[in-house]
Design a protein around this motif. Sequence first.
Motif, PDB file in Angstrom:
ATOM      1  N   UNK A 156      36.534  38.882  44.151  1.00  0.00           N
ATOM      2  CA  UNK A 156      37.041  40.109  44.761  1.00  0.00           C
ATOM      3  C   UNK A 156      38.562  40.089  44.858  1.00  0.00           C
ATOM      4  N   UNK A 157      39.130  38.945  45.230  1.00  0.00           N
ATOM      5  CA  UNK A 157      40.593  38.847  45.314  1.00  0.00           C
ATOM      6  C   UNK A 157      41.246  39.005  43.943  1.00  0.00           C
ATOM      7  N   UNK A 214      44.460  42.508  40.127  1.00  0.00           N
ATOM      8  CA  UNK A 214      44.734  43.039  38.804  1.00  0.00           C
ATOM      9  C   UNK A 214      44.273  44.463  38.598  1.00  0.00           C
ATOM     10  N   UNK A 215      43.485  45.011  39.494  1.00  0.00           N
ATOM     11  CA  UNK A 215      42.997  46.393  39.268  1.00  0.00           C
ATOM     12  C   UNK A 215      43.267  47.251  40.423  1.00  0.00           C
TER      13      UNK A 215
END
Length: 80
Positions: free
Chosen positions: A73-74, A79-80
């Motif tokens: 999740x991190x 990046x998104x």
Amino acid sequence: MTTITFDTLKFVRRLKAAGVSEKHAEAEAEALAEVFSETLDTQLATKTDIARLEGKLKLIKWMLGLVIGGISALILKTFF
């Protein structure tokens, strides 16, 4: 407690046939039976031991899954 079948009388007879004195043969048989008993009590896993280990492994799998999920999740958030 785990048990083992050990025929001390047969063991004593075999030693006596080989030329060992009866007193010595009996002492060896008693000592060997005691060693078997102690070894089995401390070295073999019981069903309870295995069940506890399985429970701990299940907990570790869940914890590892949560850690991997959190890291994923991190990374995705970064990046998104």
